[in-house]
Design a protein around this motif. Structure first.
Motif, PDB file in Angstrom:
ATOM      1  N   ALA A 195       0.800  -1.073  -0.103  1.00  0.00           N
ATOM      2  CA  ALA A 195      -0.042  -0.034   0.088  1.00  0.00           C
ATOM      3  C   ALA A 195       0.949   1.131   0.025  1.00  0.00           C
ATOM      4  CB  ALA A 195      -0.959  -0.057   1.240  1.00  0.00           C
ATOM      5  N   GLY A 196       1.915   1.174   0.743  1.00  0.00           N
ATOM      6  CA  GLY A 196       2.840   2.233   0.717  1.00  0.00           C
ATOM      7  C   GLY A 196       3.716   2.372  -0.467  1.00  0.00           C
ATOM      8  N   GLY A 197       4.031   1.126  -1.034  1.00  0.00           N
ATOM      9  CA  GLY A 197       4.841   1.253  -2.320  1.00  0.00           C
ATOM     10  C   GLY A 197       3.929   1.040  -3.507  1.00  0.00           C
ATOM     11  N   GLY A 198       2.690   0.851  -3.444  1.00  0.00           N
ATOM     12  CA  GLY A 198       1.925   0.610  -4.594  1.00  0.00           C
ATOM     13  C   GLY A 198       2.366   1.544  -5.708  1.00  0.00           C
ATOM     14  N   TYR A 199       1.889   2.665  -5.756  1.00  0.00           N
ATOM     15  CA  TYR A 199       2.159   3.681  -6.813  1.00  0.00           C
ATOM     16  C   TYR A 199       3.707   3.592  -6.935  1.00  0.00           C
ATOM     17  CZ  TYR A 199       4.119   7.916  -4.247  1.00  0.00           C
ATOM     18  OH  TYR A 199       4.731   8.670  -3.540  1.00  0.00           O
ATOM     19  N   LYS A 200       4.572   3.745  -6.092  1.00  0.00           N
ATOM     20  CA  LYS A 200       6.126   3.729  -6.409  1.00  0.00           C
ATOM     21  C   LYS A 200       6.348   2.520  -7.115  1.00  0.00           C
ATOM     22  CE  LYS A 200       7.333   6.331  -2.434  1.00  0.00           C
ATOM     23  NZ  LYS A 200       8.341   6.535  -1.226  1.00  0.00           N
ATOM     24  N   ARG A 201       5.816   1.333  -6.917  1.00  0.00           N
ATOM     25  CA  ARG A 201       6.078   0.193  -7.961  1.00  0.00           C
ATOM     26  C   ARG A 201       5.676   0.480  -9.189  1.00  0.00           C
ATOM     27  NH1 ARG A 201       5.221  -5.189  -5.141  1.00  0.00           N
ATOM     28  NH2 ARG A 201       7.335  -5.024  -4.736  1.00  0.00           N
TER      29      ARG A 201
END
Lengths: 206, 204
Positions: A37-43
């Motif tokens: 959830a924290g890395g979702g858009y970053k991924r």
């Protein structure tokens, strides 16, 4: 001091044994989801970064090879101009070929860092390395593209004040090939700017 | 179904003295002196100083190229006896581009001040990073194309019969070369600015 006491009823433990592994998997899932959830858009950003790198590899290899093979031999010869034109007649074009080739190999070497950033979207060090090295390589690419563009402009238009004659009127194919290479290098410059912006956005805190 | 029950004793707090001395939960932290904001503020101050230096470098480059006129006391049959930056379109582009870069750097100073005052804000830094990257590419394009023309002016090209004009216009060539060098210095400053913004943006 009045003592207050309360009674708490605890239900009996179920006879059905709780599957502890099920609980562990749930917790693992929770932990993974929390990280995603924290890395979702970053991924997602990093996957786009990886695809941009692949496209930039293709374009830079194309630019370098088009310039490298931009030779033309005229069937006649004139009194003043050579009847052969190649990239090695211009030191600027030599610089172009070498530096765009270096940029292409840098992009290939940077693919593992990009993959690491996809796998670990919250890691800071790979992204920072990519940002710094992308900035340096952007500078090199822009230098090569701009210098070659200046020479191509001269070849097309010449300069009346310095008596530099436009050679494109004799060497049409050579000029076309070099112009194509310069355009491709400029597109790769745009890609690099996008890569840097993606790294910066993915770096920032929430 | 057997019920398990337990008894928990909760001591009643009746002493007003105990209530009065309860410590505040969550001391208000001064964000401006936060530990993580300390080094970021230092980076922002360094960023501001770099911007001032880059303004000087970019405006020196534009000014030197703009005033690089030279008129020879004699004239030859083929070459003009006057040379200025406006004789070469690449140098015209250089002057315009470096002036725009100087103007952009001046306008970005307030944003840099904002990042000093609020070291933990990411939006100004991200904006500065994106704009600095574009400005750096623009700066490098101007510097590099002017360098290519300067190299031609110094050495010429035998294959295309482009004669080196520096042999006649020594002062003009010297000034343009100085302007190009100053512009490359400005590019180095921009690289440092971009890397600074990137490091200051990262999470802990």
């Amino acid at each position: 001091m009045a003592k207050e006491s309360t009674t708490i009823d605890v239900g009996e433990p179920s006879t059905v044994t709780k599957s502890s592994s099920h609980v562990a998997v749930d917790e693992k899932k929770k932990g993974f989801v929390a990280a995603a959830a924290g890395g979702g858009y970053k991924r997602g950003l990093t996957i786009f970064d990886f695809l941009l790198r692949l496209a930039a590899i293709g374009i830079t290899i194309g630019a370098s090879s088009v310039m490298f093979t931009a030779e033309e031999t005229l069937p006649f010869f004139t009194q003043f101009l050579q009847f052969q034109a190649g990239y090695d007649d211009f030191p600027t074009f030599q610089f172009f070929v070498i530096s765009i080739a270096i940029v292409a190999s840098y992009l290939v070497l940077s693919l593992p860092f990009s993959i690491v950033s996809i796998v670990r979207p919250l890691a800071v060090v790979p992204r920072l390395i990519l940002l710094i090295s992308d900035t340096v390589v952007l500078t090199l690419t822009t230098a090569a593209a701009a210098a070659a563009a200046a020479i191509v402009y001269l070849a097309h238009n010449g300069n009346a004040n310095t008596n530099w004659l436009p050679i494109c009127q004799q060497f049409g194919d050579f000029c076309q090939a070099t112009s194509t290479a310069v355009v491709a290098a400029s597109i790769s410059v745009v890609f690099f700017v996008l890569l840097i912006v993606i790294s910066a956005i993915a770096l920032k805190r929430h | 179904m057997k019920n398990e029950s337990t008894v928990i004793d909760v001591p009643a707090e009746s002493s007003s003295a105990m209530k009065g001395s309860a410590p505040l939960i969550g001391v208000a932290r001064d964000h401006t002196t936060n530990g993580s904001g300390g080094y970021k503020r230092g980076l922002s101050i360094f960023d501001f100083l770099l911007r001032l230096a880059a303004i000087i470098a970019a405006s020196v480059a534009a000014g030197t190229m703009f005033t690089s006129d030279e008129t020879l006391p004699f004239f030859t049959q083929f070459l003009q006896f006057e040379a200025g930056y406006d004789d070469l379109p690449t140098f015209q582009f250089f002057v315009i581009a470096m002036s725009m870069i100087s103007g952009y750097l001046l306008l970005s100073l307030p944003f840099s001040v904002v990042t000093i005052v609020r070291p933990l804000a990411t939006a100004p830094r991200l904006l500065l990073l994106v704009l600095d990257t574009a400005a750096m590419a623009f700066n490098m394009a101007a510097a590099s194309s002017a360098a290519a023309i300067g190299y031609l002016a110094h050495n010429g090209n035998q294959n295309t019969n482009w004669l080196p004009i520096c042999q006649q216009f020594g002062d003009f060539c010297q000034k343009t070369s100085g302007a190009v060098v100053s512009s490359f210095v400005s590019v180095v400053f921009f690289i440092m600015l971009v890397v600074l913004s990137g490091v200051a943006l990262k999470r802990h």
